[in-house]
Design a protein around this motif. Structure first.
Motif, mmCIF file in Angstrom:
data_model
loop_
_atom_site.group_PDB
_atom_site.id
_atom_site.type_symbol
_atom_site.label_atom_id
_atom_site.label_comp_id
_atom_site.label_asym_id
_atom_site.label_seq_id
_atom_site.Cartn_x
_atom_site.Cartn_y
_atom_site.Cartn_z
ATOM 1 N N GLU A 39 -19.531 6.124 2.914
ATOM 2 C CA GLU A 39 -20.065 7.474 2.696
ATOM 3 C C GLU A 39 -20.731 7.634 1.324
ATOM 4 O O GLU A 39 -21.520 8.542 1.113
ATOM 5 C CB GLU A 39 -18.952 8.518 2.842
ATOM 6 C CG GLU A 39 -18.499 8.732 4.258
ATOM 7 C CD GLU A 39 -17.487 7.692 4.748
ATOM 8 O OE1 GLU A 39 -17.157 7.720 5.936
ATOM 9 O OE2 GLU A 39 -17.019 6.846 3.939
ATOM 10 N N ILE A 40 -20.421 6.746 0.379
ATOM 11 C CA ILE A 40 -21.014 6.832 -0.952
ATOM 12 C C ILE A 40 -22.453 6.329 -0.878
ATOM 13 O O ILE A 40 -22.694 5.155 -0.621
ATOM 14 C CB ILE A 40 -20.241 5.988 -1.986
ATOM 15 C CG1 ILE A 40 -18.793 6.450 -2.098
ATOM 16 C CG2 ILE A 40 -20.938 6.039 -3.350
ATOM 17 C CD1 ILE A 40 -17.912 5.516 -2.933
ATOM 18 N N LEU A 41 -23.408 7.204 -1.120
ATOM 19 C CA LEU A 41 -24.815 6.813 -1.129
ATOM 20 C C LEU A 41 -25.243 6.306 -2.505
ATOM 21 O O LEU A 41 -26.082 5.416 -2.621
ATOM 22 C CB LEU A 41 -25.701 7.980 -0.714
ATOM 23 C CG LEU A 41 -25.453 8.556 0.676
ATOM 24 C CD1 LEU A 41 -26.356 9.756 0.934
ATOM 25 C CD2 LEU A 41 -25.654 7.485 1.740
ATOM 26 N N GLU A 42 -24.657 6.899 -3.523
ATOM 27 C CA GLU A 42 -24.997 6.531 -4.892
ATOM 28 C C GLU A 42 -23.797 6.862 -5.763
ATOM 29 O O GLU A 42 -23.104 7.850 -5.519
ATOM 30 C CB GLU A 42 -26.213 7.335 -5.346
ATOM 31 C CG GLU A 42 -26.823 6.906 -6.635
ATOM 32 C CD GLU A 42 -28.108 7.675 -6.950
ATOM 33 O OE1 GLU A 42 -28.597 7.497 -8.068
ATOM 34 O OE2 GLU A 42 -28.597 8.457 -6.105
ATOM 35 N N LEU A 43 -23.555 6.026 -6.782
ATOM 36 C CA LEU A 43 -22.429 6.262 -7.669
ATOM 37 C C LEU A 43 -22.730 5.651 -9.031
ATOM 38 O O LEU A 43 -23.156 4.496 -9.110
ATOM 39 C CB LEU A 43 -21.169 5.631 -7.082
ATOM 40 C CG LEU A 43 -19.866 5.845 -7.846
ATOM 41 C CD1 LEU A 43 -18.717 6.046 -6.886
ATOM 42 C CD2 LEU A 43 -19.580 4.711 -8.776
ATOM 43 N N GLU A 44 -22.542 6.440 -10.080
ATOM 44 C CA GLU A 44 -22.684 5.962 -11.460
ATOM 45 C C GLU A 44 -21.525 6.500 -12.270
ATOM 46 O O GLU A 44 -21.084 7.620 -12.044
ATOM 47 C CB GLU A 44 -23.935 6.488 -12.151
ATOM 48 C CG GLU A 44 -25.195 6.406 -11.434
ATOM 49 C CD GLU A 44 -26.377 6.975 -12.234
ATOM 50 O OE1 GLU A 44 -26.182 7.815 -13.145
ATOM 51 O OE2 GLU A 44 -27.479 6.571 -11.921
ATOM 52 N N VAL A 45 -21.087 5.707 -13.239
ATOM 53 C CA VAL A 45 -20.060 6.141 -14.167
ATOM 54 C C VAL A 45 -20.568 5.829 -15.565
ATOM 55 O O VAL A 45 -21.078 4.737 -15.812
ATOM 56 C CB VAL A 45 -18.722 5.410 -13.924
ATOM 57 C CG1 VAL A 45 -17.659 5.887 -14.898
ATOM 58 C CG2 VAL A 45 -18.261 5.598 -12.490
ATOM 59 N N GLY A 46 -20.444 6.797 -16.481
ATOM 60 C CA GLY A 46 -20.923 6.570 -17.833
ATOM 61 C C GLY A 46 -20.039 7.230 -18.870
ATOM 62 O O GLY A 46 -19.320 8.186 -18.584
ATOM 63 N N PHE A 47 -20.126 6.678 -20.086
ATOM 64 C CA PHE A 47 -19.358 7.188 -21.217
ATOM 65 C C PHE A 47 -20.205 8.120 -22.074
ATOM 66 O O PHE A 47 -21.413 7.909 -22.232
ATOM 67 C CB PHE A 47 -18.866 6.025 -22.102
ATOM 68 C CG PHE A 47 -17.828 5.191 -21.433
ATOM 69 C CD1 PHE A 47 -16.495 5.576 -21.446
ATOM 70 C CD2 PHE A 47 -18.172 4.026 -20.775
ATOM 71 C CE1 PHE A 47 -15.529 4.808 -20.823
ATOM 72 C CE2 PHE A 47 -17.215 3.253 -20.150
ATOM 73 C CZ PHE A 47 -15.891 3.644 -20.175
#
Length: 102
Positions: A39-47
């Motif tokens: 179900e995740i189409l796009e995912l980003e994680v940032g500081f």
């Protein structure tokens, strides 16, 4: 399309590790969900690039087809494992979910 954005303030120390290590662990765990949850189409994680006491340390940006897809992601067993760890290392959390376009 639905966008799901989360901001976290990390505890200075938790689970025997400093915030910097826990933040890296959260990032790695969240990014590891992408290939596991369709179900995740796009995912980003940032500081946060300008850390301060009153700003979040970490942000998640993710995109889903609709609310049902977001709900499936949130109930997925792999997400629940990550959520359990995050709950132990964060001091606060803020979330925004919004729909884009028709």
């Amino acid at each position: 399309m639905l966008k799901h954005i989360v901001f976290w303030k990390l505890k200075p120390e938790a689970q025997g590790a400093p915030a910097s290590e826990n933040g890296e662990a959260v990032k790695r765990l969240l990014e590891g969900l992408k290939p596991l949850i369709p179900e995740i189409l796009e995912l980003e994680v940032g500081f946060q690039i300008r850390p301060s006491a009153d700003q979040p340390d970490l942000a998640l940006y993710s995109r889903f087809k609709d609310e049902a897809a977001l709900e499936a992601y949130q109930r997925h067993p792999e997400h629940l494992k990550v959520k359990d760890f995050i709950g132990k290392v964060v001091a606060s959390r803020h979330t925004v979910d919004y729909l884009m376009g028709p």
